[in-house]
Design a protein around this motif. Structure first.
Motif, PDB file in Angstrom:
ATOM      1  N   LYS A 137      30.983  34.075  31.884  1.00 47.56           N
ATOM      2  CA  LYS A 137      32.330  33.650  31.504  1.00 47.56           C
ATOM      3  C   LYS A 137      32.794  34.890  30.913  1.00 47.56           C
ATOM      4  N   ILE A 175      35.975  42.388  40.783  1.00 46.66           N
ATOM      5  CA  ILE A 175      35.306  41.396  39.782  1.00 46.66           C
ATOM      6  C   ILE A 175      34.218  42.319  39.380  1.00 46.66           C
ATOM      7  N   LYS A 201      35.162  44.032  36.161  1.00 46.81           N
ATOM      8  CA  LYS A 201      35.047  43.491  35.131  1.00 46.81           C
ATOM      9  C   LYS A 201      33.564  43.122  34.553  1.00 46.81           C
ATOM     10  N   THR A 260      43.108  34.702  32.069  1.00 44.35           N
ATOM     11  CA  THR A 260      42.202  34.291  33.071  1.00 44.35           C
ATOM     12  C   THR A 260      40.699  34.393  32.829  1.00 44.35           C
ATOM     13  N   TYR A 269      32.194  34.464  42.374  1.00 44.45           N
ATOM     14  CA  TYR A 269      32.856  33.945  41.145  1.00 44.45           C
ATOM     15  C   TYR A 269      33.967  32.974  41.517  1.00 44.45           C
ATOM     16  N   LYS A 270      34.270  32.350  40.381  1.00 44.76           N
ATOM     17  CA  LYS A 270      35.321  31.335  40.265  1.00 44.76           C
ATOM     18  C   LYS A 270      36.250  31.658  39.336  1.00 44.76           C
ATOM     19  N   THR A 271      37.592  31.325  39.496  1.00 48.36           N
ATOM     20  CA  THR A 271      38.271  31.837  38.396  1.00 48.36           C
ATOM     21  C   THR A 271      39.129  30.526  37.804  1.00 48.36           C
ATOM     22  N   ASP A 274      37.016  34.482  34.265  1.00 48.80           N
ATOM     23  CA  ASP A 274      36.225  34.502  35.690  1.00 48.80           C
ATOM     24  C   ASP A 274      34.821  33.964  35.380  1.00 48.80           C
ATOM     25  N   TYR A 275      34.319  32.988  36.215  1.00 43.52           N
ATOM     26  CA  TYR A 275      32.805  32.687  36.081  1.00 43.52           C
ATOM     27  C   TYR A 275      32.182  33.314  37.074  1.00 43.52           C
ATOM     28  N   VAL A 276      31.308  34.317  36.785  1.00 41.21           N
ATOM     29  CA  VAL A 276      30.765  35.276  37.808  1.00 41.21           C
ATOM     30  C   VAL A 276      29.191  35.269  37.723  1.00 41.21           C
TER      31      VAL A 276
END
Length: 99
Positions: free
Chosen positions: A69, A17, A20, A52, A44-46, A54-56
């Motif tokens: 996002k 993560i 990214k 995909t 994070y959430k996916t 990722d909310y980080v």
């Protein structure tokens, strides 16, 4: 297994993560003009879509946080990650939610 399109539970950020986040840092700075003394992924959430997302939650220094996002396309032959959106003025305690 999470339902397609739904957000996963929040998890501590991993090395992957962070990579990214590092890849889209320049996109964020270009779009936001926000100065960052740090750029450390916290959690994070996916979301699984056609690829995909990722909310980080990212710590940017001085007790300030942003939510990012990030899209990793299904066909990522060129490994091109895209910063879809971001939210500034977040705190350490703000929950990552769909935006």
């Amino acid at each position: 297994m999470m339902p397609r399109g739904g957000l996963s539970e929040a998890r501590p950020a991993t090395e992957e993560i962070q990579k990214k986040v590092d890849q889209v840092k320049s996109q964020f700075q270009k779009k936001s003009n926000v100065e960052c003394t740090e750029f450390k992924a916290e959690s994070y959430k996916t979301q699984v879509v056609a690829g995909t997302i990722d909310y980080v939650k990212v710590h940017i220094g001085n007790n300030k946080y942003i939510h990012m996002k990030i899209l990793e396309p299904l066909t990522h032959a060129d490994n091109e990650l895209e910063l879809l959106d971001y939210q500034c003025d977040k705190t350490k305690d703000d929950e990552l939610v769909y935006f």
